[in-house]
Design a protein around this motif. Sequence first.
Motif, PDB file in Angstrom:
ATOM      1  N   LEU A   1       0.824  -1.206   0.000  1.00 47.56           N
ATOM      2  CA  LEU A   1       0.000   0.000   0.000  1.00 47.56           C
ATOM      3  C   LEU A   1       0.863   1.263   0.000  1.00 47.56           C
ATOM      4  N   ALA A   2       1.988   1.234   0.713  1.00 49.21           N
ATOM      5  CA  ALA A   2       2.885   2.392   0.729  1.00 49.21           C
ATOM      6  C   ALA A   2       3.508   2.621  -0.635  1.00 49.21           C
ATOM      7  N   ASP A   3       3.809   1.543  -1.361  1.00 44.78           N
ATOM      8  CA  ASP A   3       4.343   1.696  -2.709  1.00 44.78           C
ATOM      9  C   ASP A   3       3.300   2.273  -3.650  1.00 44.78           C
ATOM     10  N   ARG A   4       2.067   1.930  -3.453  1.00 50.11           N
ATOM     11  CA  ARG A   4       0.998   2.379  -4.349  1.00 50.11           C
ATOM     12  C   ARG A   4       0.509   3.786  -4.017  1.00 50.11           C
ATOM     13  N   TYR A   5       0.272   4.077  -2.718  1.00 48.31           N
ATOM     14  CA  TYR A   5      -0.341   5.345  -2.333  1.00 48.31           C
ATOM     15  C   TYR A   5       0.613   6.319  -1.654  1.00 48.31           C
ATOM     16  N   GLY A   6       1.799   5.874  -1.331  1.00 46.81           N
ATOM     17  CA  GLY A   6       2.775   6.748  -0.683  1.00 46.81           C
ATOM     18  C   GLY A   6       2.911   6.430   0.791  1.00 46.81           C
ATOM     19  N   CYS A   7       4.110   6.668   1.280  1.00 49.71           N
ATOM     20  CA  CYS A   7       4.398   6.361   2.682  1.00 49.71           C
ATOM     21  C   CYS A   7       3.633   7.261   3.638  1.00 49.71           C
ATOM     22  N   ARG A   8       3.488   8.516   3.290  1.00 49.87           N
ATOM     23  CA  ARG A   8       2.834   9.455   4.196  1.00 49.87           C
ATOM     24  C   ARG A   8       1.387   9.073   4.452  1.00 49.87           C
ATOM     25  N   ALA A   9       0.671   8.697   3.412  1.00 54.91           N
ATOM     26  CA  ALA A   9      -0.725   8.307   3.580  1.00 54.91           C
ATOM     27  C   ALA A   9      -0.838   7.056   4.446  1.00 54.91           C
ATOM     28  N   CYS A  10       0.054   6.108   4.234  1.00 54.23           N
ATOM     29  CA  CYS A  10       0.012   4.873   5.029  1.00 54.23           C
ATOM     30  C   CYS A  10       0.391   5.125   6.483  1.00 54.23           C
ATOM     31  N   LEU A  11       1.361   5.992   6.724  1.00 56.68           N
ATOM     32  CA  LEU A  11       1.739   6.297   8.097  1.00 56.68           C
ATOM     33  C   LEU A  11       0.621   7.010   8.838  1.00 56.68           C
TER      34      LEU A  11
END
Length: 110
Positions: free
Chosen positions: A77-87
């Motif tokens: 999910l972090a690869d797809r939507y970005g680390c910031r959104a996942c964090l």
Amino acid sequence: MGYPAATPQTPLPKAAMAVVFLIQISEALGGFALFPFVVFMLRDLGVSERNLGFYSGLLGASFFIGQVFSSYHWGRLADRYGCRACLVFGGLAAAFSSAVFGFVPNVTWA
């Protein structure tokens, strides 16, 4: 012969690294903050003294087992939507689940 041209170095984003560090520390503290209270919680939920150690260990380990099995999916999910959104989403989900955990009515829900 001359020396090769020096490549400019990219500065380390210290503020962003500090935020990520704090999020990671708070996630770990959320897992370990359970241990001092889990015995009393399980006793209040009606677990017998004989089974208290087993259920305390099972409940304490379940948080970390869940992290093991979900880390791959969080990485995708972090690869797809970005680390910031996942964090941000992961931190909010951890806070919500910790709050809900405090209100469980029985051992099965815990």
